[in-house]
Design a protein around this motif. Sequence first.
Motif, PDB file in Angstrom:
ATOM      1  N   ILE A  34       0.837  -1.192   0.000  1.00 22.49           N
ATOM      2  CA  ILE A  34       0.000   0.000   0.000  1.00 22.49           C
ATOM      3  C   ILE A  34       0.876   1.248   0.000  1.00 22.49           C
ATOM      4  O   ILE A  34       0.637   2.203  -0.759  1.00 22.49           O
ATOM      5  N   ALA A  35       1.904   1.268   0.842  1.00 19.34           N
ATOM      6  CA  ALA A  35       2.799   2.417   0.926  1.00 19.34           C
ATOM      7  C   ALA A  35       3.510   2.659  -0.402  1.00 19.34           C
ATOM      8  O   ALA A  35       3.668   3.806  -0.836  1.00 19.34           O
ATOM      9  N   PHE A  36       3.929   1.575  -1.072  1.00 25.64           N
ATOM     10  CA  PHE A  36       4.596   1.713  -2.366  1.00 25.64           C
ATOM     11  C   PHE A  36       3.664   2.340  -3.398  1.00 25.64           C
ATOM     12  O   PHE A  36       4.059   3.257  -4.129  1.00 25.64           O
ATOM     13  N   MET A  37       2.423   1.870  -3.450  1.00 28.30           N
ATOM     14  CA  MET A  37       1.485   2.399  -4.435  1.00 28.30           C
ATOM     15  C   MET A  37       1.125   3.854  -4.132  1.00 28.30           C
ATOM     16  O   MET A  37       1.022   4.685  -5.042  1.00 28.30           O
ATOM     17  N   LEU A  38       0.937   4.181  -2.862  1.00 28.96           N
ATOM     18  CA  LEU A  38       0.678   5.580  -2.494  1.00 28.96           C
ATOM     19  C   LEU A  38       1.846   6.467  -2.891  1.00 28.96           C
ATOM     20  O   LEU A  38       1.658   7.580  -3.422  1.00 28.96           O
ATOM     21  N   GLY A  39       3.056   6.006  -2.639  1.00 30.93           N
ATOM     22  CA  GLY A  39       4.223   6.792  -3.004  1.00 30.93           C
ATOM     23  C   GLY A  39       4.330   7.008  -4.499  1.00 30.93           C
ATOM     24  O   GLY A  39       4.678   8.109  -4.961  1.00 30.93           O
ATOM     25  N   HIS A  40       3.980   5.985  -5.274  1.00 31.07           N
ATOM     26  CA  HIS A  40       4.090   6.127  -6.731  1.00 31.07           C
ATOM     27  C   HIS A  40       3.084   7.134  -7.282  1.00 31.07           C
ATOM     28  O   HIS A  40       3.452   7.991  -8.095  1.00 31.07           O
ATOM     29  N   VAL A  41       1.826   7.038  -6.870  1.00 28.92           N
ATOM     30  CA  VAL A  41       0.843   7.975  -7.425  1.00 28.92           C
ATOM     31  C   VAL A  41       1.147   9.407  -6.998  1.00 28.92           C
ATOM     32  O   VAL A  41       0.885  10.354  -7.744  1.00 28.92           O
ATOM     33  N   ARG A  42       1.692   9.589  -5.809  1.00 31.56           N
ATOM     34  CA  ARG A  42       2.083  10.938  -5.369  1.00 31.56           C
ATOM     35  C   ARG A  42       3.212  11.484  -6.239  1.00 31.56           C
ATOM     36  O   ARG A  42       3.256  12.683  -6.524  1.00 31.56           O
ATOM     37  N   GLN A  43       4.114  10.617  -6.674  1.00 29.70           N
ATOM     38  CA  GLN A  43       5.162  11.063  -7.591  1.00 29.70           C
ATOM     39  C   GLN A  43       4.575  11.490  -8.928  1.00 29.70           C
ATOM     40  O   GLN A  43       5.059  12.440  -9.553  1.00 29.70           O
ATOM     41  N   ARG A  44       3.538  10.797  -9.372  1.00 31.69           N
ATOM     42  CA  ARG A  44       2.904  11.162 -10.640  1.00 31.69           C
ATOM     43  C   ARG A  44       2.214  12.529 -10.541  1.00 31.69           C
ATOM     44  O   ARG A  44       2.304  13.344 -11.456  1.00 31.69           O
TER      45      ARG A  44
END
Length: 372
Positions: free
Chosen positions: A167-177
Amino acid sequence: MDTSRPASVSKPAARLDTSACPVPAWLPGGHAQTLYGAFCAQHPSIHFARERVDTPDGDFIDLDWCGPGLDPHRTADGQATAHESSLVGTAASRWANDGDWAALPAECSAVILFHGLEGSSLSPYMQAMAHAFRQQGWVVVAAHFRTCSGVPNRMARAYYSGDSAEIAFMLGHVRQRLPQARWHAVGVSLGGNALLKLLGESGHDVPGLRAAAAVSVPMDLPACGQRLSDTFSGRQLYSRYFLHSIRRKIFDKAQQFPGSVDVLRTQRMRSLRDLDDLYTAPMHGYLNALDYWTRAASFPLLPGIRVPTLALNARNDPFVPEASLPGSRDVSPDVLLHQPGQGGHASFVTGMFPGNLHWLPARLLRFFQSGQ
């Protein structure tokens, strides 16, 4: 029921909302509401552009995007696209490209949705939520756990209820986008437990997340696992349904990774306890089903949540015993507990026959916009 819950201490109580979900009189009972919502209730159809993201351990996850400026049937330069053959059978129409990120608004409200066991962006509750948020001008990301996007993943492992790191990885990725977006998160059932676990582990340290919601979550996993494994409806109805697709995935894993799974034993699985004893627990670092349920449960971590969070559970959810639901002293004051009497599991059907799934996304939007 899990007996490892922390004892209540003197602290501000969380808010408890018991207002009703107006389930129609023609749909009585938690089983009927759950099944009708999953298979019969009307819901909108929405399509996405799909992004594939490599994970740090060499696997991948698929994220389905929609939002203002992103047309799932046209590229960012306006060229019409046919439904890509690699995405047939999914809710995604085409693969995302670099131009799509520039087409999305930089400053906007955005939400990432995490599905439940064997769910995907095609699941009725995911479609209903994505459509409602998109209609309000939000950017929506429907995240897929490994093996759930319609494509086998690269590794022997799959997904599980306590995977807060994913979950943390996916949240971090969309925030980068979209780093300037106002990000929110919604987790349903299994995805909701993993989301709550992350929030409880992280406290204030969830960068960029404005608010979260968890829907129909089995927070007390031992109690819910026992309900789904030891009752007639749990074994003969719900476990049988989930195991139908999971067995096929496990067989594919055994073909891909010889010796990683005891196929003969898994073919004899009859309940979710069997699944978790034979596959989920050993594959993801747990001793057995009970160890997995106990250590992956979000319930003990609820007092540590510091992000505004809605926890929505119907009291007649056939997956979640009412006695296992948290009370206002079991969670952080930053959590709003909404526990209507009716609604079933991940369903909340309302309206005249044949019913619809509008109530759930409207409830989530109200919380995200007003905190109530």
